[in-house]
Write a protein that holds these residues in place. Structure first.
Motif, mmCIF file in Angstrom:
data_model
loop_
_atom_site.group_PDB
_atom_site.id
_atom_site.type_symbol
_atom_site.label_atom_id
_atom_site.label_comp_id
_atom_site.label_asym_id
_atom_site.label_seq_id
_atom_site.Cartn_x
_atom_site.Cartn_y
_atom_site.Cartn_z
ATOM 1 N N PHE A 95 -0.906 6.464 4.675
ATOM 2 C CA PHE A 95 -0.040 7.596 4.987
ATOM 3 C C PHE A 95 -0.494 8.215 6.296
ATOM 4 N N CYS A 96 0.490 8.577 7.138
ATOM 5 C CA CYS A 96 0.175 9.175 8.428
ATOM 6 C C CYS A 96 1.274 10.151 8.822
ATOM 7 N N TYR A 133 -1.911 12.146 -2.436
ATOM 8 C CA TYR A 133 -2.389 11.172 -1.456
ATOM 9 C C TYR A 133 -3.306 10.118 -2.061
ATOM 10 N N TYR A 136 -2.506 6.350 -2.014
ATOM 11 C CA TYR A 136 -2.638 5.533 -0.810
ATOM 12 C C TYR A 136 -4.066 5.001 -0.685
ATOM 13 N N ALA A 139 -5.227 7.784 4.045
ATOM 14 C CA ALA A 139 -4.238 8.811 4.374
ATOM 15 C C ALA A 139 -4.830 9.758 5.411
#
Length: 298
Positions: A95-96, A133, A136, A139
């Motif tokens: 995640f970004c 999060y 993931y 992240a």
């Protein structure tokens, strides 16, 4: 503890669901005799009768009914485990935030392709829920509270100061000049113009503002020389170095510093070589020094 082959439980489950050794055999590609022998072996190992045999069907005994619930739950957990590890092996999830994804990850992409990664999923979303999060593998998180969290690495400070395109830089030499410009903001920014003005002990009385739903829209408007933005020097770093962007010429005014950028690493993947490689890439291309400058740019 009795050592029971797991395949016997598969035969038991199929027989219970089909209520027939013959139908269970057809489902499992076994003969009726093989199914019957497997059930008999399971009953002998457990020391209980699991089925009442009838001419053309079978019926669970009370012990069989009780065992069935445990077998279903156990097989379901095994299937979930298999799905989980095969998903992990197939795809690495990252995640970004969109701003970092668009402005900082280009060299990151080249490196992961050159390294031979085949299945990478990068999710970019402004409206990220911080309590999720952990789904993931990695992240990048923008949240001041994450310094209290486990499994996170600090990516350095963010400094926020008004910036503009080089074409209008000479027009902004005072707060009055700033007020003449459109002041750009976006809905998910970690700082507001009001906060920046207050930090510098200036009354917030701008005449013209324009709010976007995405950081990319703000940056695009700045690129076109339409006004002044307020964003982290981390995201602006490359264009500040190239000279396309300039921090506005406002003597004696200070940037707002925030410690909000962190890298989360899933605790189940800390020893995974691919995850460690990606972690190091994020640290290389997204970390800032104590003055908020990207380390990779020197």
């Amino acid at each position: 503890m009795v050592n029971i082959p797991l395949n016997l439980f598969n035969v038991f489950l199929a027989s219970a669901e089909q209520q027939s050794f013959k139908a269970a055999g057809e489902k499992l590609c076994l003969t009726t005799s093989a199914v019957s022998q497997s059930i008999k072996k399971l009953e002998d190992l457990l020391g209980v009768l699991l089925f009442h045999r009838k001419t053309n069907a079978v019926e669970l005994t009370p012990s069989g009914v009780e065992l069935l619930e445990y077998v279903k739950a156990g097989i379901n957990e095994i299937e979930k485990g298999i799905q989980h590890i095969t998903k992990q092996n197939d795809t690495i999830s990252i995640f970004c935030p969109p701003g970092i994804a668009s402005e900082l990850l280009s060299p990151f992409m080249f490196k992961i392709i050159a390294e031979g990664f085949q299945n990478i999923r990068i999710e970019s979303n402004e409206q990220f829920s911080y309590n999720t999060y952990s789904q993931y593998d990695l992240a990048i998180i923008l949240d001041e509270t994450e310094k209290q969290a486990k499994n996170t690495l600090y990516l350095g400070p963010d400094y926020y100061f008004p910036f503009c395109h080089k074409t209008i830089y000479d027009q902004i030499n005072s707060i009055d000049d700033l007020y003449k410009m459109f002041l750009f903001h976006h809905d998910f920014s970690r700082i507001s113009w009001k906060e920046w003005f207050a930090y510098n002990d200036i009354t917030y009385t701008p005449q013209k503002t324009l709010t976007f739903t995405r950081a990319a829209q703000l940056l695009s408007s700045v690129d076109n020389g339409l006004g002044v933005g307020l964003e982290s020097s981390r995201l602006l770093a490359k264009k500040l170095v190239s000279g396309d962007y300039r921090l506005c010429n406002l003597p004696n005014l200070k940037p707002v510093k925030k410690d909000i950028t962190w890298l989360y690493i899933n605790s189940n993947k800390k020893e995974n070589k691919q995850i460690l490689f990606l972690r190091d890439l994020v640290l290389e291309y997204c970390s800032t020094d104590i003055e908020g400058r990207l380390k990779c740019l020197g």
